[in-house]
Design an enzyme around this catalytic site. Sequence first.
Site, short mmCIF file in Angstrom:
data_model
loop_
_atom_site.label_atom_id
_atom_site.label_comp_id
_atom_site.label_asym_id
_atom_site.label_seq_id
_atom_site.Cartn_x
_atom_site.Cartn_y
_atom_site.Cartn_z
N ASN A 374 -1.66 -8.40 16.10
CA ASN A 374 -1.84 -7.02 16.57
C ASN A 374 -0.48 -6.32 16.58
O ASN A 374 0.57 -6.95 16.45
CB ASN A 374 -2.55 -6.97 17.91
N ARG A 385 12.89 -10.86 14.24
CA ARG A 385 13.08 -11.45 12.92
C ARG A 385 13.73 -10.51 11.91
O ARG A 385 14.16 -10.97 10.85
CB ARG A 385 11.73 -11.94 12.38
#
Length: 448
Positions: A374, A385
């Site tokens: 989601n 990241r």
Amino acid sequence: MEREPHAKIISRNAYGEEVCAGAARISTTAGDAQAIFEDARGNSKNRALIGKVLASGHKSLIEHAVFTIALRDVSVFVEQFFIEFRLASFTVKSRRYVDFSRLGYYIPPELEGEDLALYRRYMDGLFAAYGDLLEAGVPREDARFLLPYAFHSNFYCTLNARELGRLLCEIRSRGRDVPELLALADELTGQLEEQFPCLLPELCESFEDAPAGEAFPLRCSSREPVFLARGTAGTVSLLRAPAEPMELLEAAHRVQHPGKPLDLAALSSSRRPRELEQLAYTFTVSGITLSGVTHLVRHRMQSIVVPPIQSVDHSRVILPDSVAADPAALERYQTAVRDAHDRLLQIRERPALEKLHYYFALSGNLMDVMTTMNARELQWFIRLRSCSRAQWEIRDIAVDLLRQLRRSFPELFDHFGPACFSEGRCPEGRLTCGQMGDAVRRFKDLEA
């Protein structure tokens, strides 16, 4: 001295059985929660009550018992099996920062003679090459792609009794052909007999009747290894996005904040952006390394499909930039992979080794995965990241995914990026890249 793999329950919550018995009574017993717990302390009927409630199908009460397990010198194959269980928490010794050249590898005790010698030659050859690359200045995060999936892993795992029972049942079913997993399951079951015997009836009614896992023969798609450079691996494809994301967000916002207009910038910086959880995105990553998979699956709030390590194509291997840029390192890396690949072809002819071929997978072997996250989890994934501190492979994936998300719904995803961009600060402290301004400009102008 070689050390055997070992799993030990090193911590559990106090009065776990009494808490579970209190949970079994609270919905049908008069009195407050604290009084019911006090009545459970020292009650000889606790265990029978828990067993009765579990037998009736109400399993949630044992989620109140929590265990922490220390896994010592298990193979990284075992680590991968464990971390698939998303309702658990894991902390793993990092292959980016720790030198693994002397930490050893798992040796199946049933191997002997020429089978054992061939197994050792395969593993020792790769560990020697890994050490040589480190000495040549190749970063650990790139040298680790040579580590075979027998190398020793050490990690902590914390989970509740219900998830622990499910883990042990899964080992006894789809992991039943892996002796190392079965031995660890036996260890943990023996400890539970002393520490939490209430769980034992939940550990599969009949292990003997449990279905076996799918069988995968050793897979080499070519006679020679195929090396894939950074730009040709880790390809992201966004498969599904909400058709009307703004309408969904507005509807969720009306419920969450009646009478208040939706502000996407404010929502993105909110400490509780529950509305974002209503937007689901599905994507694939083609050609992610086994090491990269471990970075991805650490994000627990996702629905991810990862193929078994047993199905990996041993012929496809990543070639990191740091190795490709150094002729001597490149020759050492490619020679080690080719030698390992030649031994794999020999392994095909040896049944005792062929059935253990998952230990011969390289951390740099590639596979395809699919997942659904989601928007709230995507926000966290991209925040961590896409940062320059992230490992380059998972960073490339995060940035590529962000580009596609911005094309899909720029009004929201233009606000997503690393913390320096999305929050205006760097959380890395002394480990900061020191280039916050450049990073902010790069993500502001990120080409969709």
